[in-house]
Design a protein around this motif. Structure first.
Motif, PDB file in Angstrom:
ATOM      1  N   GLN A 295       0.790   4.091  -2.770  1.00 50.16           N
ATOM      2  CA  GLN A 295       0.478   5.468  -2.392  1.00 50.16           C
ATOM      3  C   GLN A 295       1.546   6.433  -2.889  1.00 50.16           C
TER       4      GLN A 295
ATOM      5  N   TRP B 273      -3.874  12.936  -0.177  1.00 51.61           N
ATOM      6  CA  TRP B 273      -3.109  13.272  -1.374  1.00 51.61           C
ATOM      7  C   TRP B 273      -3.129  14.769  -1.607  1.00 51.61           C
TER       8      TRP B 273
ATOM      9  N   ASP C 283      -3.156   9.672   8.022  1.00 51.27           N
ATOM     10  CA  ASP C 283      -2.243  10.294   7.068  1.00 51.27           C
ATOM     11  C   ASP C 283      -2.273  11.810   7.213  1.00 51.27           C
TER      12      ASP C 283
ATOM     13  N   THR D 156       0.827  -1.205   0.000  1.00 52.84           N
ATOM     14  CA  THR D 156       0.000   0.000   0.000  1.00 52.84           C
ATOM     15  C   THR D 156       0.859   1.251   0.000  1.00 52.84           C
TER      16      THR D 156
ATOM     17  N   GLY E 114      -5.636   7.456   2.290  1.00 53.69           N
ATOM     18  CA  GLY E 114      -5.747   7.978   0.933  1.00 53.69           C
ATOM     19  C   GLY E 114      -5.558   9.470   0.843  1.00 53.69           C
TER      20      GLY E 114
ATOM     21  N   PRO F 163       2.677   9.129   6.132  1.00 57.86           N
ATOM     22  CA  PRO F 163       1.689   8.054   6.236  1.00 57.86           C
ATOM     23  C   PRO F 163       1.328   7.790   7.686  1.00 57.86           C
TER      24      PRO F 163
ATOM     25  N   SER G 213      -5.970   3.809  -1.353  1.00 60.95           N
ATOM     26  CA  SER G 213      -4.916   4.344  -2.213  1.00 60.95           C
ATOM     27  C   SER G 213      -5.332   4.302  -3.679  1.00 60.95           C
TER      28      SER G 213
ATOM     29  N   HIS H 202      -8.541   3.132   4.800  1.00 59.60           N
ATOM     30  CA  HIS H 202      -7.113   2.869   4.726  1.00 59.60           C
ATOM     31  C   HIS H 202      -6.877   1.639   3.866  1.00 59.60           C
TER      32      HIS H 202
END
Length: 663
Positions: A297, A330, A525, A293, A328, A319, A356, A351
């Motif tokens: 990511q 971003w 995150d 993952t 997730g 993370p 991701s 998660h």
């Protein structure tokens, strides 16, 4: 030039900090030998106030009027011991490390640092050498509680091209000036404060080599017999594979060594168990999924930020730790037409690999929608539809609730225009951005929250504000504010304080924010995007209102060539004339008045824009042999680097970008 003040001499002595406290003396010297900056530590070391030194030749500080240190021509670094003169006349033997750097304006300077050791050093036990340096395949360094280097093994010395003696007492950013060094030091501070190990990918290039040579780094707390954290062990291996071991083996050995180092210092299980243990932190299927993952990511996040002139930008991504795994979160930076830039930050619910993957789909969708210049509220509406479709496609009654296609995902979309200084913002259930004015006031931008994505049927609202040049924007995910040791108000206060502290770079701002709000590995995150606004001033932008008359095309060409001449871009005139001629002709034939021509000179790009009141967008097509028209946009597409259509509440703008590289 007047000599520096002197006083009766005393016996020579080596520099040491009064009262046993270590510190760093710093100064900056121009390429002409003139002192341009004089730090507080330098005043403590030699007694001179900044006003007594800045603007004078650095050679005046040398003891006995001796010659300065010899620096090889073309060298960017020098180190050695120099005899300097204290303000009271004493000779002071000072170890120096100097880095040569060039500012963005082309000014060449030398940054000089000296580690002033404490009056008394506490002895370290002999076992330190036994487990930390004996035949290690890793590059190792040990930093004390002040994050000053105590020891460095042969591999680390070779990597940094400095001996242990040259580095001892200096902080990592002073040894290797680089934003990544500051990030590594910030993570070392977390190790000191929490005792928890840290892993990071740090690209600190070797001297004279490119960025492909870097480190995978593990940080572990070193404890004394009473369990107190006394130092940090940095264990790194070369990503280039210079030790002859495959990449996974490097990681395994670094993990084993770091875990063993923490245990040998009196902290059993400080690293969560070795890789061979059967505990929850050992390698298994809870570990392979996390690694997969994490790899997914990081592959979906931007590795480099695009070149653009509207904003100065820095970013961070951390993370989640613990059992939750990677989420997730971003961010993205997207250049738009008309020298504008879009900033986007999002938080996909849940998660793991599904979160991701959903994040990757959303990021791709945002880039696609941004390319057609949708307003922020319309863009979020399309994302809302996308999440709904994803949820329908992935409907599974046995799937966990958090994996339901991303319903509940949040997003913040910001567009900044450096010509008008206007910032357009919309958000879908996401925290609003923080703004710091050039005067230092800080506030949250008042943007209607909007619903999270995937609920459907509810509108999103856009807010437009004008920002002064030099304003700071901070976009972030909620993991930054949801640390367990403070509530939301306390977190916002800490965020505001960190954002308003003076800082030389935006990377420093990012590090201060993370240090202020995160005292341990985050439970969710964290994505952070910090931007400082720039402005394209009037001398870089010109606008003409044109009558809807075919005869004005010749005038438009003349306006263009005259303006390019004033910008010293005569060689770009031929292509620019053709583009302007086609766009203006197209607006007169198929558009509606009023018609406007705008030229923007941004760095290495010339932007030509023609606007009219018609909302009908033109389409490029290939004209047949006997067609009288239809070739205009095809010609523009061949001549321009990029071109497109941007819609406004009334009318549209056809734009084309021409590269000026080589002109």
């Amino acid at each position: 030039m007047a000599q520096l003040p002197t006083f009766p001499g005393e016996r020579p002595h080596e520099a040491s900090a009064p009262g046993g406290a270590a510190y760093t003396a710093t100064a900056t010297i121009g390429d002409d030998g003139v002192v341009t900056q004089w730090g507080e530590g330098a005043t403590r070391l030699l007694g001179y106030a900044p006003a007594e030194v800045v603007g004078r030749q650095a050679a005046l500080l040398l003891a006995d009027g001796g010659a300065g240190p010899g620096v090889e021509p073309g060298s960017d670094r020098w180190s050695g011991t120099v005899a300097l003169r204290h303000r009271d006349g004493r000779r002071v033997e000072v170890p120096l490390l100097a880095h040569r750097w060039t500012s963005t304006g082309g000014t060449v300077k030398w940054s000089v640092v000296s580690a002033v050791a404490g009056a008394a050093e506490e002895p370290w036990d002999a076992p330190l050498n036994e487990w930390a340096f004996a035949q290690s395949p890793c590059h190792l360094a040990v930093f004390d509680a002040d994050l000053r280097l105590l020891r460095a093994n042969t591999g680390m010395q070779r990597t940094l091209s400095l001996t242990e003696e040259q580095m001892r007492g200096l902080r990592l950013p002073e040894i290797a000036p680089d934003p990544v060094s500051e990030e590594t030091e910030r993570r070392m501070r977390l190790v000191l404060e929490t005792g928890e190990p840290q892993r990071l990918t740090a690209f600190v290039p070797r001297m004279g080599e490119g960025p492909e040579q870097g480190w995978e780094t593990s940080l572990a707390a070193l404890r004394d017999r009473d369990g107190r954290v006394r130092a940090v062990c940095l264990a790194a291996h070369d990503r280039g594979g210079a030790e002859g071991l495959p990449h996974p083996e490097h990681l395994r050995l670094a993990e084993e060594f770091t875990a063993g180092a923490a245990g040998a210092a009196g902290a059993p299980d400080a690293a969560g168990g070795g890789p061979g243990s059967g505990g929850a932190h050992g390698p298994g299927r809870e570990h392979r999924e996390h690694t997969t993952t994490m790899t997914l990511q990081r592959s979906l996040l931007p590795h480099t930020l695009p070149q653009q002139g509207a904003l100065e930008i820095a970013s961070r991504y951390l993370p989640a730790g613990g059992e939750a795994g990677v989420g997730g979160d971003w961010f993205d930076v997207i250049p738009l037409s008309g020298a504008r830039v879009a900033l986007v930050v999002g938080d996909v619910v849940g998660h793991g690999i599904r979160a991701s993957a959903t994040m990757g789909r959303l990021r791709t969708a945002v880039r696609t929608l941004a390319d057609v210049d949708l307003p922020p509220d319309e863009l979020l509406t399309h994302l809302d539809d996308l999440i709904i479709h994803l949820s329908a496609d992935e409907a599974d009654p046995d799937a966990p609730e958090e994996s339901a296609g991303g319903i509940g995902t949040t997003c913040l979309y910001v567009v900044y225009d450096p010509v008008t200084r206007r910032c357009t913002v919309a958000r879908a259930g996401h925290p609003p951005p923080a703004v710091v004015s050039p005067e230092g006031s800080v506030y949250l931008l008042d943007v209607p929250a909007g619903p999270p994505l995937g609920l459907g049927g509810l509108p999103f609202e856009t807010v437009e504000v004008e920002l002064p040049e030099g304003s700071l924007l901070a976009l972030y995910t909620d993991g930054l504010l949801q640390a367990r040791e403070h509530d939301l108000d306390e977190a916002l206060d800490s965020l505001f304080v960190a954002l308003t502290r003076p800082a030389s770079t935006l990377d420093t701002v990012c590090d201060r924010v993370l240090t202020a709000l995160l005292t341990h590995r985050p439970e969710d995150d964290v994505a952070l995007l910090v931007a400082r606004t720039r402005v394209l001033h009037a001398d870089k932008v010109v606008v003409w209102d044109l009558p809807s008359d075919p005869s004005v095309v010749a005038d438009a060409r003349r306006y263009t060539t005259d303006q390019l001449a004033s910008w010293d871009l005569d060689e770009a005139s031929f292509v620019a004339e053709l583009v302007v001629s086609e766009l203006v002709t197209n607006a007169i034939r198929y558009g509606e008045p009023p018609i406007q021509l705008r030229l923007i000179h941004e760095n290495d790009t010339l932007i030509c824009e023609v606007s009219d009141a018609s909302s009908t967008a033109p389409h490029m097509r290939r004209a047949r042999t006997f067609d009288e028209g239809g070739r205009g946009l095809l010609l523009v597409a061949q001549l321009a680097q990029r071109w497109g259509t941007r819609h406004a509440p009334t009318g549209k703008t056809i734009w084309a970008e021409q590269s000026l590289v080589g002109f």
